[in-house]
Design an enzyme around this catalytic site. Structure first.
Site, PDB file in Angstrom:
ATOM      1  N   TYR A 205       0.817  -1.213   0.000  1.00 23.98           N
ATOM      2  CA  TYR A 205       0.000   0.000   0.000  1.00 23.98           C
ATOM      3  C   TYR A 205       0.853   1.267   0.000  1.00 23.98           C
ATOM      4  O   TYR A 205       0.494   2.266  -0.606  1.00 23.98           O
ATOM      5  CB  TYR A 205      -0.991  -0.010   1.168  1.00 23.98           C
ATOM      6  CG  TYR A 205      -2.227  -0.813   0.825  1.00 23.98           C
ATOM      7  CD1 TYR A 205      -3.187  -0.296  -0.034  1.00 23.98           C
ATOM      8  CD2 TYR A 205      -2.402  -2.107   1.295  1.00 23.98           C
ATOM      9  CE1 TYR A 205      -4.301  -1.027  -0.400  1.00 23.98           C
ATOM     10  CE2 TYR A 205      -3.515  -2.853   0.938  1.00 23.98           C
ATOM     11  CZ  TYR A 205      -4.458  -2.309   0.092  1.00 23.98           C
ATOM     12  OH  TYR A 205      -5.557  -3.032  -0.287  1.00 23.98           O
TER      13      TYR A 205
ATOM     14  N   HIS B 104     -14.990   1.740  -2.466  1.00 27.76           N
ATOM     15  CA  HIS B 104     -13.990   0.827  -1.888  1.00 27.76           C
ATOM     16  C   HIS B 104     -12.999   1.553  -0.977  1.00 27.76           C
ATOM     17  O   HIS B 104     -11.920   1.033  -0.684  1.00 27.76           O
ATOM     18  CB  HIS B 104     -13.235   0.076  -2.997  1.00 27.76           C
ATOM     19  CG  HIS B 104     -14.081  -0.949  -3.698  1.00 27.76           C
ATOM     20  ND1 HIS B 104     -13.726  -1.553  -4.883  1.00 27.76           N
ATOM     21  CD2 HIS B 104     -15.286  -1.484  -3.367  1.00 27.76           C
ATOM     22  CE1 HIS B 104     -14.670  -2.408  -5.247  1.00 27.76           C
ATOM     23  NE2 HIS B 104     -15.635  -2.371  -4.357  1.00 27.76           N
TER      24      HIS B 104
END
Ligand code: OAD
Length: 245
Positions: free
Chosen positions: A55, A109
């Site tokens: 990430y 999301h």
């Protein structure tokens, strides 16, 4: 201004031309790992450091990227439509940076720049932390000391209730004249469902995707081109069709 209701649904393909890898297909792989396996609660439980590394790299890439012509065309359409909502599956901030106001956008999301606690409801926005690689530790919650995680929806998790409600409210407020579905495999049933519900009263369903998807057979228009090519042209055509008052 024109008297139309518009819904736009986007996915990773819209950010592809800004250099953000899509999820499926060979470009999505990271160190030979499948994002569909990394973006899961199970992967985080097993190796939170690895998931954070992935990430952090994505955050850095997104910070360095610029909105492309597709993001800009969508922001332009929003300015001309009487009512407009974008529902994006993308966790990047490129729609917002192209000028689309937050109240016209749902990130279904989540938001990659949010870091939230995996146990309590503490969360913070980490956009300003420019040097992710300096933060090599896994962040811990300042309130309860549990591990912090990215504020995104992982496979198998529920969609955020408040955002889901915003989509439902928009659909319940009336049918759409145009629905544009761009750059998504439409793997998730709710994307197909929203597109079909919004156009149930004869609205136009326009798909922008170089490849066929499960939604293609329902589309009234299919544009088999990259989003940054097709969307600026489509938006200009839609705006030109509007009644000049
Ligand atoms: P995918 O990576 O599954 O699919 C990208 C889609 O974009 C494909 O249909 C491509 O054909 C299309 N595409 C590629 N380049 C394009 C371009 N230049 N212009 C237009 N289309 C292009 O991405 P999504 O469908 O967005 O969810 O994936 C949906 C969700 O699955 C993601 O939000 C993520 C993922 O796993 C979660 O993490 C919950």
């Amino acid at each position: 201004m024109f008297d139309d209701r518009v819904l736009v649904l986007t996915g990773a393909g819209v950010s592809a031309e800004s250099g953000i890898p899509t999820f499926r297909g060979k470009d999505g792989y990271w160190r030979n790992l499948d994002p569909a396996k990394l973006a899961t609660p199970e992967a985080f439980a097993k190796d939170p450091g690895l998931v954070w590394e992935w990430y952090r790299e994505r955050r850095e890439r997104i910070r360095a990227a610029q909105p492309n012509a597709a993001h800009k065309a969508i922001a332009k359409l929003a300015q001309h439509a009487r009512e407009f909502l974008l529902v994006t599956q993308n966790v990047d901030d490129l729609h917002a940076r192209a000028g689309l106001p937050k109240e016209k956008m749902v990130q279904i999301h989540g938001d990659i720049f949010v870091t939230r606690c995996s146990r309590c409801n503490f969360s913070r926005h980490d956009h300003e932390h420019e040097h992710e690689r300096e933060h090599i530790d896994i962040p811990r919650c300042p309130r309860c000391n549990a591990l912090m995680r990215p504020g995104v929806v992982w496979f198998g998790e529920e969609l955020p209730w408040g955002e889901l409600q915003r989509v439902e409210n928009y659909l319940e407020d009336g049918p759409c004249d145009f629905v544009i579905v761009a750059g998504t495999t439409t793997t998730f049933g709710y994307i197909v469902d929203w597109a079909l519900r919004a156009t149930a009263s004869d609205g136009e369903l326009i798909e922008v995707n170089p490849a066929e998807t499960p939604l293609s057979e329902f589309a009234t228009q299919r544009m088999r081109e990259p989003a940054a090519i097709a969307l600026p042209r489509l938006v200009d055509q839609l705006i030109a069709q509007l009644p000049k008052l």
